[in-house]
Design a protein around this motif. Structure first.
Motif, PDB file in Angstrom:
ATOM      1  N   VAL A 114       0.871  -1.172   0.000  1.00 21.54           N
ATOM      2  CA  VAL A 114       0.000   0.000   0.000  1.00 21.54           C
ATOM      3  C   VAL A 114       0.909   1.223   0.000  1.00 21.54           C
ATOM      4  O   VAL A 114       1.934   1.255   0.687  1.00 21.54           O
ATOM      5  N   LEU A 115       0.556   2.188  -0.830  1.00 20.21           N
ATOM      6  CA  LEU A 115       1.295   3.448  -0.888  1.00 20.21           C
ATOM      7  C   LEU A 115       0.500   4.504  -0.134  1.00 20.21           C
ATOM      8  O   LEU A 115      -0.714   4.616  -0.296  1.00 20.21           O
ATOM      9  N   GLY A 116       1.195   5.276   0.683  1.00 19.96           N
ATOM     10  CA  GLY A 116       0.541   6.320   1.448  1.00 19.96           C
ATOM     11  C   GLY A 116       1.553   7.310   1.966  1.00 19.96           C
ATOM     12  O   GLY A 116       2.694   7.362   1.499  1.00 19.96           O
ATOM     13  N   GLU A 117       1.144   8.084   2.948  1.00 27.08           N
ATOM     14  CA  GLU A 117       2.016   9.113   3.522  1.00 27.08           C
ATOM     15  C   GLU A 117       3.317   8.536   4.063  1.00 27.08           C
ATOM     16  O   GLU A 117       4.360   9.167   4.000  1.00 27.08           O
ATOM     17  N   GLY A 118       3.251   7.322   4.605  1.00 26.16           N
ATOM     18  CA  GLY A 118       4.436   6.688   5.175  1.00 26.16           C
ATOM     19  C   GLY A 118       5.286   5.955   4.147  1.00 26.16           C
ATOM     20  O   GLY A 118       6.173   5.199   4.510  1.00 26.16           O
ATOM     21  N   GLY A 119       5.006   6.153   2.864  1.00 28.06           N
ATOM     22  CA  GLY A 119       5.760   5.458   1.819  1.00 28.06           C
ATOM     23  C   GLY A 119       5.069   4.171   1.421  1.00 28.06           C
ATOM     24  O   GLY A 119       3.852   4.076   1.423  1.00 28.06           O
ATOM     25  N   GLU A 120       5.865   3.156   1.122  1.00 38.75           N
ATOM     26  CA  GLU A 120       5.355   1.865   0.667  1.00 38.75           C
ATOM     27  C   GLU A 120       5.476   0.848   1.789  1.00 38.75           C
ATOM     28  O   GLU A 120       6.543   0.695   2.375  1.00 38.75           O
ATOM     29  N   ARG A 121       4.356   0.160   2.076  1.00 37.38           N
ATOM     30  CA  ARG A 121       4.360  -0.859   3.126  1.00 37.38           C
ATOM     31  C   ARG A 121       3.759  -2.139   2.587  1.00 37.38           C
ATOM     32  O   ARG A 121       2.726  -2.126   1.926  1.00 37.38           O
ATOM     33  N   THR A 122       4.411  -3.270   2.898  1.00 39.37           N
ATOM     34  CA  THR A 122       3.898  -4.568   2.473  1.00 39.37           C
ATOM     35  C   THR A 122       2.700  -4.929   3.340  1.00 39.37           C
ATOM     36  O   THR A 122       2.786  -4.900   4.567  1.00 39.37           O
ATOM     37  N   VAL A 123       1.583  -5.290   2.687  1.00 39.04           N
ATOM     38  CA  VAL A 123       0.373  -5.659   3.432  1.00 39.04           C
ATOM     39  C   VAL A 123       0.031  -7.135   3.298  1.00 39.04           C
ATOM     40  O   VAL A 123      -0.686  -7.684   4.129  1.00 39.04           O
ATOM     41  N   ALA A 124       0.544  -7.796   2.243  1.00 37.15           N
ATOM     42  CA  ALA A 124       0.251  -9.215   2.056  1.00 37.15           C
ATOM     43  C   ALA A 124       1.272  -9.839   1.116  1.00 37.15           C
ATOM     44  O   ALA A 124       1.874  -9.152   0.290  1.00 37.15           O
ATOM     45  N   VAL A 125       1.444 -11.153   1.270  1.00 35.54           N
ATOM     46  CA  VAL A 125       2.256 -11.928   0.333  1.00 35.54           C
ATOM     47  C   VAL A 125       1.444 -13.156  -0.063  1.00 35.54           C
ATOM     48  O   VAL A 125       0.658 -13.681   0.734  1.00 35.54           O
ATOM     49  N   ALA A 126       1.614 -13.578  -1.314  1.00 43.42           N
ATOM     50  CA  ALA A 126       0.846 -14.719  -1.814  1.00 43.42           C
ATOM     51  C   ALA A 126       1.726 -15.566  -2.717  1.00 43.42           C
ATOM     52  O   ALA A 126       2.700 -15.078  -3.295  1.00 43.42           O
ATOM     53  N   GLN A 127       1.369 -16.833  -2.811  1.00 44.73           N
ATOM     54  CA  GLN A 127       2.034 -17.740  -3.742  1.00 44.73           C
ATOM     55  C   GLN A 127       0.965 -18.614  -4.353  1.00 44.73           C
ATOM     56  O   GLN A 127       0.012 -19.012  -3.680  1.00 44.73           O
ATOM     57  N   GLY A 128       1.105 -18.878  -5.659  1.00 43.88           N
ATOM     58  CA  GLY A 128       0.080 -19.668  -6.317  1.00 43.88           C
ATOM     59  C   GLY A 128       0.594 -20.472  -7.487  1.00 43.88           C
ATOM     60  O   GLY A 128       1.699 -20.250  -7.985  1.00 43.88           O
TER      61      GLY A 128
END
Length: 139
Positions: A114-128
């Motif tokens: 997610v991009l926001g005021e605090g920069g870029e933050r990882t919110v989820a990881v997935a594998q498929g």
């Protein structure tokens, strides 16, 4: 813009659910795909962050785009997602890569940020696992 990216954008426009959400394809090249989605109030749940179903959709679609970049027409066979933190921000970005591929199947990995005021933050990881769609034989 590459022919592959143009082709991918055409496919995305023809996915009614993706069009409804306003998803955009930013990168589509062999082994990689990046999908983005502007965060809107309609995509949030009662606690004020993006609904997990929206995050999961974006990861799933990015995984399939990455796999499809090496396989051709493809669908998701299975995937797993881990939510790391609430998606609070202005834009979601799903970056997927192919880990391994063969003639009919690819295993792909995706990180959703997610991009926001605090920069870029990882919110989820997935594998498929992504499977090539075989053309239908004469009907």
């Amino acid at each position: 813009m590459s022919d592959l990216l143009e082709f991918g954008k055409t496919i995305l426009k023809n996915q009614p659910f993706s069009a409804l959400l306003g998803t955009e394809l930013d990168v589509f090249e062999p082994g990689n795909a990046v999908l983005t989605l502007q965060v809107r109030e309609e995509l949030k749940q009662q606690h004020g962050f993006v609904h997990g179903g929206v995050v999961s959709y974006l990861a799933d679609n990015a995984l399939t785009y990455a796999g499809g970049s090496v396989l051709g027409d493809s669908v998701t066979s299975e995937y797993k997602i881990n939510y790391l933190r609430p998606a609070i921000g202005e834009k979601l970005v799903a970056r997927a890569t192919v880990l391994s591929s063969g003639k009919n199947q690819a295993v792909c990995q995706c990180s959703v940020f997610v991009l926001g005021e605090g920069g870029e933050r990882t919110v989820a990881v997935a594998q498929g696992t992504i499977n090539k769609v075989e053309p239908k034989s004469g009907s």
